[in-house]
Design a protein around this motif. Structure first.
Motif, PDB file in Angstrom:
ATOM      1  N   VAL A 127     -65.891  25.939 -47.881  1.00  0.00           N
ATOM      2  CA  VAL A 127     -66.954  25.103 -47.340  1.00  0.00           C
ATOM      3  C   VAL A 127     -68.286  25.818 -47.532  1.00  0.00           C
ATOM      4  O   VAL A 127     -68.336  27.034 -47.721  1.00  0.00           O
ATOM      5  CB  VAL A 127     -66.743  24.804 -45.837  1.00  0.00           C
ATOM      6  CG1 VAL A 127     -65.518  23.949 -45.619  1.00  0.00           C
ATOM      7  CG2 VAL A 127     -66.652  26.097 -45.031  1.00  0.00           C
ATOM      8  N   LYS A 128     -69.348  25.054 -47.471  1.00  0.00           N
ATOM      9  CA  LYS A 128     -70.688  25.628 -47.565  1.00  0.00           C
ATOM     10  C   LYS A 128     -71.189  25.963 -46.175  1.00  0.00           C
ATOM     11  O   LYS A 128     -71.090  25.155 -45.243  1.00  0.00           O
ATOM     12  CB  LYS A 128     -71.650  24.646 -48.243  1.00  0.00           C
ATOM     13  CG  LYS A 128     -73.063  25.206 -48.411  1.00  0.00           C
ATOM     14  CD  LYS A 128     -73.959  24.230 -49.151  1.00  0.00           C
ATOM     15  CE  LYS A 128     -75.346  24.844 -49.361  1.00  0.00           C
ATOM     16  NZ  LYS A 128     -76.251  23.919 -50.100  1.00  0.00           N
ATOM     17  N   PHE A 129     -71.737  27.178 -46.043  1.00  0.00           N
ATOM     18  CA  PHE A 129     -72.310  27.594 -44.762  1.00  0.00           C
ATOM     19  C   PHE A 129     -73.387  28.631 -45.048  1.00  0.00           C
ATOM     20  O   PHE A 129     -73.081  29.760 -45.433  1.00  0.00           O
ATOM     21  CB  PHE A 129     -71.235  28.172 -43.834  1.00  0.00           C
ATOM     22  CG  PHE A 129     -71.767  28.578 -42.485  1.00  0.00           C
ATOM     23  CD1 PHE A 129     -71.859  27.656 -41.462  1.00  0.00           C
ATOM     24  CD2 PHE A 129     -72.195  29.876 -42.251  1.00  0.00           C
ATOM     25  CE1 PHE A 129     -72.355  28.024 -40.222  1.00  0.00           C
ATOM     26  CE2 PHE A 129     -72.691  30.255 -41.022  1.00  0.00           C
ATOM     27  CZ  PHE A 129     -72.770  29.318 -40.002  1.00  0.00           C
ATOM     28  N   GLU A 130     -74.618  28.241 -44.900  1.00  0.00           N
ATOM     29  CA  GLU A 130     -75.740  29.158 -45.097  1.00  0.00           C
ATOM     30  C   GLU A 130     -76.702  29.030 -43.934  1.00  0.00           C
ATOM     31  O   GLU A 130     -76.939  27.917 -43.428  1.00  0.00           O
ATOM     32  CB  GLU A 130     -76.478  28.854 -46.404  1.00  0.00           C
ATOM     33  CG  GLU A 130     -75.671  29.183 -47.653  1.00  0.00           C
ATOM     34  CD  GLU A 130     -76.518  29.092 -48.917  1.00  0.00           C
ATOM     35  OE1 GLU A 130     -77.617  28.508 -48.846  1.00  0.00           O
ATOM     36  OE2 GLU A 130     -76.086  29.609 -49.960  1.00  0.00           O
ATOM     37  N   ILE A 131     -77.242  30.169 -43.506  1.00  0.00           N
ATOM     38  CA  ILE A 131     -78.243  30.171 -42.441  1.00  0.00           C
ATOM     39  C   ILE A 131     -79.610  30.308 -43.096  1.00  0.00           C
ATOM     40  O   ILE A 131     -79.931  31.344 -43.687  1.00  0.00           O
ATOM     41  CB  ILE A 131     -77.976  31.307 -41.434  1.00  0.00           C
ATOM     42  CG1 ILE A 131     -76.675  31.019 -40.684  1.00  0.00           C
ATOM     43  CG2 ILE A 131     -79.131  31.429 -40.451  1.00  0.00           C
ATOM     44  CD1 ILE A 131     -76.333  32.031 -39.622  1.00  0.00           C
ATOM     45  N   SER A 183     -73.983  42.897 -46.965  1.00  0.00           N
ATOM     46  CA  SER A 183     -72.935  42.098 -47.604  1.00  0.00           C
ATOM     47  C   SER A 183     -71.793  41.891 -46.620  1.00  0.00           C
ATOM     48  O   SER A 183     -71.266  42.859 -46.064  1.00  0.00           O
ATOM     49  CB  SER A 183     -72.418  42.790 -48.869  1.00  0.00           C
ATOM     50  OG  SER A 183     -73.448  42.863 -49.842  1.00  0.00           O
ATOM     51  N   ILE A 184     -71.415  40.635 -46.416  1.00  0.00           N
ATOM     52  CA  ILE A 184     -70.388  40.265 -45.445  1.00  0.00           C
ATOM     53  C   ILE A 184     -69.252  39.568 -46.189  1.00  0.00           C
ATOM     54  O   ILE A 184     -69.487  38.644 -46.967  1.00  0.00           O
ATOM     55  CB  ILE A 184     -70.966  39.331 -44.367  1.00  0.00           C
ATOM     56  CG1 ILE A 184     -72.124  40.031 -43.634  1.00  0.00           C
ATOM     57  CG2 ILE A 184     -69.891  38.891 -43.388  1.00  0.00           C
ATOM     58  CD1 ILE A 184     -72.900  39.101 -42.729  1.00  0.00           C
ATOM     59  N   ASP A 185     -68.049  40.038 -45.960  1.00  0.00           N
ATOM     60  CA  ASP A 185     -66.867  39.465 -46.616  1.00  0.00           C
ATOM     61  C   ASP A 185     -65.817  39.190 -45.543  1.00  0.00           C
ATOM     62  O   ASP A 185     -65.199  40.111 -45.014  1.00  0.00           O
ATOM     63  CB  ASP A 185     -66.337  40.431 -47.670  1.00  0.00           C
ATOM     64  CG  ASP A 185     -65.245  39.798 -48.532  1.00  0.00           C
ATOM     65  OD1 ASP A 185     -64.830  38.673 -48.216  1.00  0.00           O
ATOM     66  OD2 ASP A 185     -64.816  40.437 -49.511  1.00  0.00           O
ATOM     67  N   THR A 194     -72.406  33.532 -51.174  1.00  0.00           N
ATOM     68  CA  THR A 194     -72.193  33.865 -52.582  1.00  0.00           C
ATOM     69  C   THR A 194     -70.839  33.393 -53.096  1.00  0.00           C
ATOM     70  O   THR A 194     -70.701  33.030 -54.247  1.00  0.00           O
ATOM     71  CB  THR A 194     -72.318  35.387 -52.785  1.00  0.00           C
ATOM     72  OG1 THR A 194     -71.390  36.060 -51.913  1.00  0.00           O
ATOM     73  CG2 THR A 194     -73.730  35.859 -52.462  1.00  0.00           C
ATOM     74  N   GLU A 195     -69.812  33.434 -52.236  1.00  0.00           N
ATOM     75  CA  GLU A 195     -68.482  32.908 -52.553  1.00  0.00           C
ATOM     76  C   GLU A 195     -67.991  32.148 -51.321  1.00  0.00           C
ATOM     77  O   GLU A 195     -68.763  31.919 -50.381  1.00  0.00           O
ATOM     78  CB  GLU A 195     -67.514  34.048 -52.931  1.00  0.00           C
ATOM     79  CG  GLU A 195     -67.892  34.809 -54.194  1.00  0.00           C
ATOM     80  CD  GLU A 195     -67.735  33.987 -55.463  1.00  0.00           C
ATOM     81  OE1 GLU A 195     -67.026  32.962 -55.406  1.00  0.00           O
ATOM     82  OE2 GLU A 195     -68.328  34.345 -56.494  1.00  0.00           O
ATOM     83  N   GLU A 196     -66.679  31.764 -51.322  1.00  0.00           N
ATOM     84  CA  GLU A 196     -66.166  30.933 -50.234  1.00  0.00           C
ATOM     85  C   GLU A 196     -66.517  31.498 -48.857  1.00  0.00           C
ATOM     86  O   GLU A 196     -67.141  30.846 -48.047  1.00  0.00           O
ATOM     87  CB  GLU A 196     -64.644  30.757 -50.360  1.00  0.00           C
ATOM     88  CG  GLU A 196     -64.214  29.702 -51.358  1.00  0.00           C
ATOM     89  CD  GLU A 196     -64.292  30.183 -52.804  1.00  0.00           C
ATOM     90  OE1 GLU A 196     -64.582  31.382 -53.006  1.00  0.00           O
ATOM     91  OE2 GLU A 196     -64.067  29.379 -53.715  1.00  0.00           O
ATOM     92  N   LEU A 197     -66.087  32.717 -48.558  1.00  0.00           N
ATOM     93  CA  LEU A 197     -66.402  33.329 -47.269  1.00  0.00           C
ATOM     94  C   LEU A 197     -67.099  34.676 -47.470  1.00  0.00           C
ATOM     95  O   LEU A 197     -66.861  35.631 -46.725  1.00  0.00           O
ATOM     96  CB  LEU A 197     -65.131  33.492 -46.426  1.00  0.00           C
ATOM     97  CG  LEU A 197     -64.523  32.200 -45.874  1.00  0.00           C
ATOM     98  CD1 LEU A 197     -63.312  32.506 -45.012  1.00  0.00           C
ATOM     99  CD2 LEU A 197     -65.532  31.383 -45.079  1.00  0.00           C
ATOM    100  N   GLN A 198     -67.955  34.732 -48.472  1.00  0.00           N
ATOM    101  CA  GLN A 198     -68.739  35.937 -48.743  1.00  0.00           C
ATOM    102  C   GLN A 198     -70.218  35.585 -48.630  1.00  0.00           C
ATOM    103  O   GLN A 198     -70.674  34.569 -49.164  1.00  0.00           O
ATOM    104  CB  GLN A 198     -68.415  36.496 -50.127  1.00  0.00           C
ATOM    105  CG  GLN A 198     -66.972  36.969 -50.260  1.00  0.00           C
ATOM    106  CD  GLN A 198     -66.655  37.486 -51.640  1.00  0.00           C
ATOM    107  OE1 GLN A 198     -67.543  37.708 -52.455  1.00  0.00           O
ATOM    108  NE2 GLN A 198     -65.377  37.677 -51.916  1.00  0.00           N
ATOM    109  N   PHE A 199     -70.958  36.457 -47.949  1.00  0.00           N
ATOM    110  CA  PHE A 199     -72.347  36.153 -47.630  1.00  0.00           C
ATOM    111  C   PHE A 199     -73.199  37.405 -47.812  1.00  0.00           C
ATOM    112  O   PHE A 199     -72.701  38.533 -47.792  1.00  0.00           O
ATOM    113  CB  PHE A 199     -72.484  35.669 -46.179  1.00  0.00           C
ATOM    114  CG  PHE A 199     -71.551  34.546 -45.818  1.00  0.00           C
ATOM    115  CD1 PHE A 199     -71.948  33.239 -45.959  1.00  0.00           C
ATOM    116  CD2 PHE A 199     -70.270  34.805 -45.344  1.00  0.00           C
ATOM    117  CE1 PHE A 199     -71.090  32.199 -45.628  1.00  0.00           C
ATOM    118  CE2 PHE A 199     -69.410  33.777 -45.007  1.00  0.00           C
ATOM    119  CZ  PHE A 199     -69.825  32.464 -45.154  1.00  0.00           C
TER     120      PHE A 199
END
Length: 709
Positions: free
Chosen positions: A307-311, A296-298, A343-348
C-alpha cells in the motif's frame, strides 16, 4: 442454515429429575412473534430416565416467515429480551398408555444475558493491498476468539459494515464462522478500508487515530451490509443483521505478540548532513541544535503488504517529562515539517532539515533537567517521558488524511555501559577528512610538577558539523595517571576554517614509567586509551557542570591516523610542528648530527641526554647513540645542556655512533652512501622545559637519514 431451515443441536438438562422414566413419542412446537408465525420444529422419541437426565436434540427449525424471523432476531439483539408465544402438541402416551395428545400454549418473555466480552486475535494476516475491484485497501486474516460459554455453531458467510459516527469507514466479508464446543472460534475475514470520499470521512478517520494514539480507544458500530450485496447467508439473517447494530471497541482486537517491533528493529541507517550544537553559560537551560538528517526505515513485511503511505508533513509539539511524569522542558521545533517518503512496500526514508531545534527548561524545573543530565552522563541512564502532539498530513492508498494534534505519549528508558564511538562495519567513511594543525605552543608557567600551556589549533572543517560551547575543561588520565587538564574558554566550530585556543595543564611525572609509555605508544602509531572526566567548576554552564562532576569516559585513539601522511585517514588528520628537520650520518667519523627547531615559546628548552637505537625495517639494528649534552657542551656555557631557542634551526654537534658491525645492518648503511635511508629510532630523551625536567620515550618510524662519507 438456509432461507427455510436452521439445523441446530442442543442439550436440555433436568438435574432434579427423580426416579421416573418419561417417554415422549413426539413434540411439535410452533413459535409466534407478535401474532406472526416464525417457524416450527418437530422432535420424536424423546426419553428422560434417572440415569440419563437430559434430552439431546439434533433437529431442524423450519422458518415459515422470513420477515417474522428477522424481526424476532432484531428485537432480541436490540433490547436483550424477546416476547414469543410457543404452541406445542405433545404426545403423552409415554406417561400412560391412554393419555391423549396435549395442546400447550404459553407466552414467554425471554430475557437474554448481556453479550459476553470477547477477546479477538488476528493471525495469518495477508496484506493490506490495494483492492482494484472494491477500491480502498483490503487485508485478510484468520480471527481467533473465545466465548465464555460452551457453545458451538457453524454460520454462513456474512458481510458487515463498520461505521464511526455514522460514516461507513470499512466493510468486512466474515465467515464461514466455526465455533467449537470449547467456545473457541475461527473466523476468516476479508477487511476492506474504504476510499476516502468526503471531508467528513477523512475527519472520522483522523478522530479514530487521535483516540487510538491517546489510549482512549474508539468504538465502531458494526451492522450487516445491504442484503442485496450478497446472498451467501439466509435472507432473514441478512435482513436482521442490516437492522442490528453492535458496538465494538478498538481494544477488543489484539495483535499477535510476535509482531511488536522496537526502534532498533526498523531503523536501518541514519545519515546526518548537518549538525550544529549550541550551549552557553548565558543560556544554560536553553541549549539548541541545528540538524539535517535522513533515517532509513525498513518494517518487516511478513504479510506481503503493498500500500502507499507517505507523510507529507509532520510537525511535532512535545515536552519532556521527569521520573514523576511531570513536564520539565519543552522542545522548540520550527514549523519546517518532517517528511517520510516511501521507497518500497514497507521501506521509508524520513528526513528533516532544522536550522534550530531548542530545548527550553520550564522555569522552576531546572533541578529536574539537571537530574536528567546527570543521570545520562554519570549513570549512563537516559530515562525521560515524552508527551505532546503531532500535526500530520499523509498521502495513502485510500486518499489524503490530515490529523491535527495527534497525541504522542511514550517513554525512553535506555541504559548503556559507555558512549560508543563508531567503528568496524559502522565506521564513518569520509572522502575529505578534517585537517587539524597546531599553529602555536606557548608555555605560560612551569614548575617541577606541571607545565601550563596555551595551544592554538587551526581546524579546516569540510563537514556541515559544528558546535558552540562557552567554556569547558576535562581531566585526562592515562593508565590511571592524571596527565593533564584540557580546556577551552570558548569553542566555536563551523564548516570551513576555525581557530581554537586550548589551555593545557600538563602534569609532569619524570620518574613514572607510565609517562614514558604514553609518549612511546603515541609516537609508535599504536592505540592509546585515555579517560576523560569532569570535576567541580569544570564549566560555567550550571546543569552541565553538575552532570560532569561524576562523569568519566574511556576512549581509544588510533594514533596511526593522526599523521598528515596516513595512508587511510579517518575523520581527521593532524599537522604538527616539524621538530626534526634533518639527520646526517657520517661513515668515516661514525657520528650523526641532527637539525631541530623548537616550536615552543614562553620558556627555555634544553636537551640534556639522549639514548637511541636505530633500526632498518623495524628489526635490523644499525647502531647505538648515547650522549650527555650537560657534560659535552662547554661552548654553549649552559650547564642545562643544549639550548633550543624558539623557532630557530639548531644543529647538534656530531654525536658518536656505535655501529653493530656484526649484523647485516652495516652492509645496508654502506650501500646507501650518497643517498638516504629510512631508519626507525627508539629514543629516550631527558629535557628541561623551564623549571620542569621532562623525560620521555619515543619511537620515530621511517625517518629519512642522509648517509655521507
Amino acid at each position: 442454515m438456509n432461507d427455510d431451515a436452521v439445523l441446530f443441536a442442543v442439550d436440555i438438562q433436568f438435574p432434579d429429575w427423580g426416579d421416573r422414566v418419561a417417554n415422549i413419542p413426539f413434540v411439535n412446537a410452533t413459535i409466534y412473534h407478535h401474532g406472526h408465525t416464525v417457524g416450527w420444529v418437530y422432535a420424536s422419541n424423546l426419553k428422560v430416565t434417572p440415569q440419563e437426565k437430559r434430552i439431546s436434540l439434533y433437529e431442524v427449525f423450519h422458518v415459515a416467515d422470513s420477515d417474522a424471523m428477522a424481526r424476532l432476531l432484531i428485537e432480541a439483539a436490540s433490547s436483550r429480551r424477546v416476547a414469543v408465544n410457543a404452541q406445542a402438541k405433545i404426545a403423552l402416551s409415554g406417561f400412560g398408555k391412554y393419555l391423549p395428545v396435549a395442546d400447550v400454549s404459553r407466552d414467554l418473555d425471554v430475557v437474554l444475558p448481556p453479550p459476553p466480552n470477547v477477546n479477538v486475535t488476528a493471525c495469518d494476516v495477508v496484506g493490506p493491498v490495494v483492492d482494484m475491484r472494491r477500491g480502498g485497501i483490503t487485508a485478510q486474516a484468520n480471527v481467533k476468539f473465545g466465548l465464555p460459554a460452551f457453545t458451538s455453531a457453524n454460520v454462513s458467510p456474512i458481510w458487515l459494515d463498520f461505521s464511526y459516527h455514522g460514516i461507513v469507514v470499512a466493510a468486512a466479508e466474515v465467515g464461514p464462522m466455526s465455533i467449537y464446543a470449547s467456545g473457541v472460534g475461527d473466523l476468516p475475514v476479508k477487511f476492506n478500508v474504504r476510499q476516502i470520499e468526503t471531508r467528513a470521512h477523512e475527519a472520522a478517520l483522523a478522530d479514530m487515530a487521535i483516540k487510538a494514539s491517546s489510549g482512549e480507544g474508539f468504538e465502531l458500530a458494526v451492522s450487516g451490509a445491504d442484503p442485496s450485496r450478497y446472498d451467501a447467508a439466509p435472507l432473514w439473517l441478512r435482513q436482521a443483521l442490516r437492522n442490528i447494530t453492535i458496538p465494538v471497541r478498538s481494544d477488543m482486537l489484539q495483535l499477535p505478540h510476535d509482531v511488536s517491533l522496537s526502534i532498533e528493529d526498523i531503523v536501518k541507517s541514519v545519515a546526518v548532513d548537518k549538525l550544529y550544537g549550541y550551549w552557553s553559560a548565558k543560556d544554560s537551560f536553553n541549549p539548541w541544535a541545528g540538524v539535517s538528517a535522513q533515517v532509513s526505515i525498513d518494517i518487516p513485511n511478513h504479510s506481503a503488504a503493498n500500500v502507499k503511505f507517505e507523510i507529507d508533513s509532520l510537525v511535532p509539539n512535545i515536552q519532556l517529562l521527569d521520573e514523576d511524569q511531570l513536564p520539565f522542558a519543552t522542545v522548540d521545533i520550527p514549523t519546517t515539517p518532517i517528511r517520510i517518503v516511501q521507497t518500497e512496500e514497507l521501506q521509508f526514508v524520513a528526513s528533516c532539515d532544522y536550522d534550530r531545534v531548542g530545548l527550553s527548561v520550564i522555569p522552576g524545573c531546572e533541578l529536574q533537567f539537571t537530574r536528567a543530565m546527570k543521570r545520562a552522563l554519570s549513570d549512563r541512564h537516559v530515562a525521560i517521558g515524552v508527551d505532546g502532539t503531532l500535526n500530520v498530513s499523509m498521502t495513502t492508498s485510500i486518499g489524503q488524511i490530515h490529523i491535527e494534534a495527534l497525541p504522542i505519549v511514550t517513554s525512553i528508558d535506555w541504559k548503556f555501559d559507555r558512549l560508543e564511538i563508531a567503528g568496524g562495519d559502522r565506521e564513518l567513511r569520509v572522502s575529505q577528512p578534517a585537517e587539524i594543525s597546531v599553529t602555536r605552543i606557548h608555555v605560560l608557567d612551569t614548575t617541577r610538577d606541571q607545565i601550563k600551556l596555551e595551544i592554538d589549533i587551526g581546524v579546516e572543517n569540510p563537514f556541515t558539523y559544528g558546535a558552540f560551547i562557552s567554556d569547558m575543561a576535562l581531566g585526562v588520565k592515562y593508565a590511571g595517571l592524571h596527565i593533564a587538564t584540557v580546556g577551552v574558554k570558548e569553542l566555536s566550530l563551523s564548516q570551513g576554517t576555525n581557530h581554537v585556543t586550548v589551555d593545557v595543564d600538563f602534569n609532569n611525572y619524570p620518574g613514572d614509567p607510565r609517562q614514558r609509555m604514553l609518549f612511546l605508544e603515541a609516537s609508535s602509531g599504536k592505540n592509546v586509551t585515555l579517560e576523560i572526566s569532569g570535576f567541580p567548576n569544570c564549566t560555567s554552564i550550571s546543569p552541565l557542570e553538575e552532570s560532569l562532576r561524576g562523569f568519566a569516559q574511556k576512549f581509544t585513539i588510533d594514533t596511526s591516523q593522526l599523521g598528515s601522511h596516513s595512508s587511510s585517514p579517518g575523520m581527521f588528520t593532524g599537522k604538527f610542528p616539524k621538530v626534526l628537520r634533518e639527520v646526517v650520518f657520517h661513515i668515516f667519523t661514525m657520528s650523526a648530527e641532527a637539525t631541530v627547531v623548537n616550536p615552543v615559546s614562553g620558556a627555555s628548552v634544553w636537551i640534556q641526554t639522549i639514548d637511541a637505537i636505530g633500526y632498518y625495517e623495524d628489526d635490523i639494528p644499525l647502531g647505538v647513540l648515547e650522549y650527555d649534552f650537560t657534560d659535552k657542551q662547554p661552548r654553549q656555557g649552559q650547564s642545562n645542556g643544549l639550548l633550543l631557542p624558539y623557532n630557530q634551526a639548531i644543529t647538534t654537534p656530531r654525536l658518536p655512533i656505535t655501529a653493530n658491525e656484526t649484523s647485516i645492518g652495516w652492509d645496508v648503511v654502506r650501500r646507501a652512501i650518497g643517498g638516504t635511508l629510512d631508519v626507525s629510532v627508539f629514543t629516550n630523551i631527558q629535557m628541561q622545559v623551564g623549571n620542569a625536567p621532562l623525560n620521555f620515550t619515543i619511537m620515530g618510524r621511517n625517518a629519512p637519514v642522509k648517509i655521507r662519507l
